[in-house]
Write an enzyme that holds these catalytic residues in place. Structure first.
Site, PDB file in Angstrom:
ATOM      1  N   GLY A  38       0.817  -1.219   0.000  1.00 37.15           N
ATOM      2  CA  GLY A  38       0.000   0.000   0.000  1.00 37.15           C
ATOM      3  C   GLY A  38       0.841   1.256   0.000  1.00 37.15           C
ATOM      4  O   GLY A  38       0.611   2.174   0.794  1.00 37.15           O
ATOM      5  N   ALA A  39       1.797   1.318  -0.938  1.00 38.98           N
ATOM      6  CA  ALA A  39       2.851   2.320  -0.791  1.00 38.98           C
ATOM      7  C   ALA A  39       2.873   3.409  -1.864  1.00 38.98           C
ATOM      8  O   ALA A  39       3.845   4.138  -1.984  1.00 38.98           O
ATOM      9  CB  ALA A  39       4.204   1.617  -0.730  1.00 38.98           C
TER      10      ALA A  39
ATOM     11  N   GLY B 287       0.508   8.320   0.828  1.00 43.47           N
ATOM     12  CA  GLY B 287       0.567   8.453   2.288  1.00 43.47           C
ATOM     13  C   GLY B 287       1.878   8.023   2.918  1.00 43.47           C
ATOM     14  O   GLY B 287       2.961   8.255   2.391  1.00 43.47           O
ATOM     15  N   ILE B 288       1.749   7.347   4.053  1.00 41.02           N
ATOM     16  CA  ILE B 288       2.932   6.950   4.833  1.00 41.02           C
ATOM     17  C   ILE B 288       3.817   6.003   4.017  1.00 41.02           C
ATOM     18  O   ILE B 288       5.044   6.151   3.986  1.00 41.02           O
ATOM     19  CB  ILE B 288       2.472   6.266   6.153  1.00 41.02           C
ATOM     20  N   GLY B 289       3.182   5.057   3.325  1.00 38.64           N
ATOM     21  CA  GLY B 289       3.950   4.078   2.540  1.00 38.64           C
ATOM     22  C   GLY B 289       4.812   4.756   1.489  1.00 38.64           C
ATOM     23  O   GLY B 289       5.972   4.381   1.290  1.00 38.64           O
TER      24      GLY B 289
ATOM     25  N   SER C  66      -1.248   0.935  14.841  1.00 36.73           N
ATOM     26  CA  SER C  66      -1.846   2.235  15.200  1.00 36.73           C
ATOM     27  C   SER C  66      -1.958   2.302  16.711  1.00 36.73           C
ATOM     28  O   SER C  66      -2.145   1.272  17.374  1.00 36.73           O
ATOM     29  CB  SER C  66      -3.244   2.361  14.592  1.00 36.73           C
TER      30      SER C  66
ATOM     31  N   TYR D  69     -11.366  -1.281  13.309  1.00 41.73           N
ATOM     32  CA  TYR D  69      -9.986  -0.825  13.058  1.00 41.73           C
ATOM     33  C   TYR D  69      -9.112  -1.112  14.289  1.00 41.73           C
ATOM     34  O   TYR D  69      -8.002  -1.633  14.166  1.00 41.73           O
ATOM     35  CB  TYR D  69     -10.011   0.666  12.732  1.00 41.73           C
TER      36      TYR D  69
HETATM   37  P1  NAP Z   1      -3.745   6.385   3.253  1.00 41.27           P
HETATM   38  O1  NAP Z   1      -3.087   7.633   2.800  1.00 41.27           O
HETATM   39  O2  NAP Z   1      -5.226   6.290   3.258  1.00 41.27           O
HETATM   40  O3  NAP Z   1      -3.117   5.166   2.410  1.00 41.27           O
HETATM   41  C1  NAP Z   1      -3.587   3.865   2.574  1.00 41.27           C
HETATM   42  C2  NAP Z   1      -2.775   2.964   1.682  1.00 41.27           C
HETATM   43  O4  NAP Z   1      -3.217   1.618   1.888  1.00 41.27           O
HETATM   44  C3  NAP Z   1      -2.944   3.294   0.203  1.00 41.27           C
HETATM   45  O5  NAP Z   1      -1.685   3.328  -0.407  1.00 41.27           O
HETATM   46  C4  NAP Z   1      -3.771   2.126  -0.327  1.00 41.27           C
HETATM   47  O6  NAP Z   1      -3.434   1.710  -1.636  1.00 41.27           O
HETATM   48  C5  NAP Z   1      -3.354   1.021   0.621  1.00 41.27           C
HETATM   49  N1  NAP Z   1      -4.348  -0.056   0.628  1.00 41.27           N
HETATM   50  C6  NAP Z   1      -5.602  -0.040   1.123  1.00 41.27           C
HETATM   51  N2  NAP Z   1      -6.215  -1.217   0.887  1.00 41.27           N
HETATM   52  C7  NAP Z   1      -5.306  -1.994   0.219  1.00 41.27           C
HETATM   53  C8  NAP Z   1      -5.352  -3.315  -0.297  1.00 41.27           C
HETATM   54  N3  NAP Z   1      -6.437  -4.085  -0.177  1.00 41.27           N
HETATM   55  N4  NAP Z   1      -4.241  -3.791  -0.922  1.00 41.27           N
HETATM   56  C9  NAP Z   1      -3.131  -3.021  -1.047  1.00 41.27           C
HETATM   57  N5  NAP Z   1      -3.046  -1.758  -0.576  1.00 41.27           N
HETATM   58  C10 NAP Z   1      -4.121  -1.251   0.045  1.00 41.27           C
HETATM   59  O7  NAP Z   1      -3.330   6.043   4.744  1.00 41.27           O
HETATM   60  P2  NAP Z   1      -1.952   6.204   5.529  1.00 41.27           P
HETATM   61  O8  NAP Z   1      -2.193   7.198   6.587  1.00 41.27           O
HETATM   62  O9  NAP Z   1      -0.807   6.369   4.621  1.00 41.27           O
HETATM   63  O10 NAP Z   1      -1.918   4.769   6.219  1.00 41.27           O
HETATM   64  C11 NAP Z   1      -0.846   3.848   6.100  1.00 41.27           C
HETATM   65  C12 NAP Z   1      -0.872   2.911   7.303  1.00 41.27           C
HETATM   66  O11 NAP Z   1      -0.653   3.669   8.498  1.00 41.27           O
HETATM   67  C13 NAP Z   1      -2.217   2.206   7.484  1.00 41.27           C
HETATM   68  O12 NAP Z   1      -2.006   0.864   7.869  1.00 41.27           O
HETATM   69  C14 NAP Z   1      -2.863   2.976   8.626  1.00 41.27           C
HETATM   70  O13 NAP Z   1      -3.777   2.194   9.375  1.00 41.27           O
HETATM   71  C15 NAP Z   1      -1.648   3.353   9.458  1.00 41.27           C
HETATM   72  N6  NAP Z   1      -1.887   4.501  10.344  1.00 41.27           N
HETATM   73  C16 NAP Z   1      -2.156   5.733   9.827  1.00 41.27           C
HETATM   74  C17 NAP Z   1      -2.397   6.794  10.715  1.00 41.27           C
HETATM   75  C18 NAP Z   1      -2.709   8.188  10.247  1.00 41.27           C
HETATM   76  O14 NAP Z   1      -3.067   9.029  11.102  1.00 41.27           O
HETATM   77  N7  NAP Z   1      -2.580   8.508   8.978  1.00 41.27           N
HETATM   78  C19 NAP Z   1      -2.350   6.564  12.096  1.00 41.27           C
HETATM   79  C20 NAP Z   1      -2.073   5.294  12.565  1.00 41.27           C
HETATM   80  C21 NAP Z   1      -1.829   4.266  11.683  1.00 41.27           C
HETATM   81  P3  NAP Z   1      -4.229   2.150  -2.987  1.00 41.27           P
HETATM   82  O15 NAP Z   1      -4.466   3.630  -2.888  1.00 41.27           O
HETATM   83  O16 NAP Z   1      -3.302   1.761  -4.062  1.00 41.27           O
HETATM   84  O17 NAP Z   1      -5.510   1.347  -3.028  1.00 41.27           O
END
Ligand code: NAP
Length: 244
Positions: free
Chosen positions: A10-11, A14-16, A140, A153
């Site tokens: 999922g990179a 966002g974070i990835g 998280s 979640y």
């Molecule tokens: P984000 O910007 O919404 O990005 C989510 C990523 O997950 C996207 O690249 C998306 O890929 C990918 N994804 C979702 N479903 C998928 C699937 N079935 N197969 C492959 N990829 C999938 O969120 P983020 O904030 O960067 O989150 C990254 C991680 O950090 C997550 O695990 C989230 O729970 C964790 N986290 C985030 C926060 C925060 O405040 N942002 C806090 C705590 C933990 P596509 O767009 O290509 O579908």
């Protein structure tokens, strides 16, 4: 520094995405998985290749075991080994428990927890064979302390942290380190539905007075990869929002 072959799920966003950039900068070979964000993945590949970095992009929905298998097979066929895996893909849905449907449950659990489990299951035989490797699970803070309106979640991330501890015990003797990085609130699309007012209120609760950035997480990933003596830990990066 030794070049490592690293899969990040999922990179493309966002974070990835920030982790991909940081690790590519270190000279590692990055397999950047995306699901729906094909355009962003393509742009990222172009941007990094222009800088002479090693990056592959690979479409797979990690909630499906067969697609996790394809992602790992692609990596092994091309690079013959996997040094590191970062389970970053994740989704969230804010809702009260009475509104959670079976479909919501399956989507969140299958992506955040089953997907991460399948990825671990697919990469570990190669790591065990090589007697080295590492896995980082992006969980998280809600997995540790629970969030109202995010019960599924919170369950998925608590499960992920449980998996980190169990696999650290099982695979430590094979030279494999497994840790969770547990972010607080990070400025990405995941929080795009929060209003300015809500964000301001959260900032007031954070000891360091600001929302985190994706690079706060990627810097921790970089450290954890270089470190050789940390395993089974849940590392909270949250500006002091929550102290467990
Ligand atoms: P984000 O910007 O919404 O990005 C989510 C990523 O997950 C996207 O690249 C998306 O890929 C990918 N994804 C979702 N479903 C998928 C699937 N079935 N197969 C492959 N990829 C999938 O969120 P983020 O904030 O960067 O989150 C990254 C991680 O950090 C997550 O695990 C989230 O729970 C964790 N986290 C985030 C926060 C925060 O405040 N942002 C806090 C705590 C933990 P596509 O767009 O290509 O579908």
């Amino acid at each position: 520094m030794e070049k490592q072959v690293i899969i990040i799920t999922g990179a493309a966003r966002g974070i990835g995405r920030e982790i991909v950039k940081e690790l590519a900068k270190q000279g590692h070979i990055i397999i950047c998985n995306y699901n729906k964000s094909q355009k962003q993945a393509g742009e990222l590949k172009k941007e990094l290749e222009k800088q002479g970095k090693n990056i592959e992009i690979f479409q797979a929905d990690v909630s499906k075991q067969e697609q996790c298998k394809r992602l790992v097979q692609f990596t092994l066929e091309k690079y013959k080994r996997i040094d590191g895996l970062i389970n970053n893909a994740g989704i969230d849905k804010i809702q009260q428990i009475e509104d959670v449907t079976k479909k919501d449950w399956e989507e969140i659990i299958n992506t955040n927890l089953y997907g991460a489990f399948c990825m671990c299951q697919e990469v570990t035989p190669n790591m065990i064979h090589n007697k080295k490797g590492w896995i980082i699970n992006i969980s998280s803070i809600w997995g540790q302390v629970g969030a109202a309106m995010e019960v599924v979640y919170s369950i998925s991330k608590a499960g992920m942290d449980g998996m980190t501890k169990a696999l650290a015990k099982e695979l430590g003797p094979s030279g494999i380190r497994i840790n969770s990085i547990s972010p607080g609130i990070i400025d990405t699309d995941m929080n795009s539905e929060l209003t300015q007012n809500e964000l301001k209120k959260i900032e007031e609760e954070i000891l360091l007075g600001k929302i985190g950035k994706a690079e706060d997480i990627s810097k921790c990933v970089k450290w954890l990869i270089e470190d050789k003596y940390t395993t089974g830990q849940i590392i909270s990066i949250n500006g002091g929002w929550v102290i467990t």
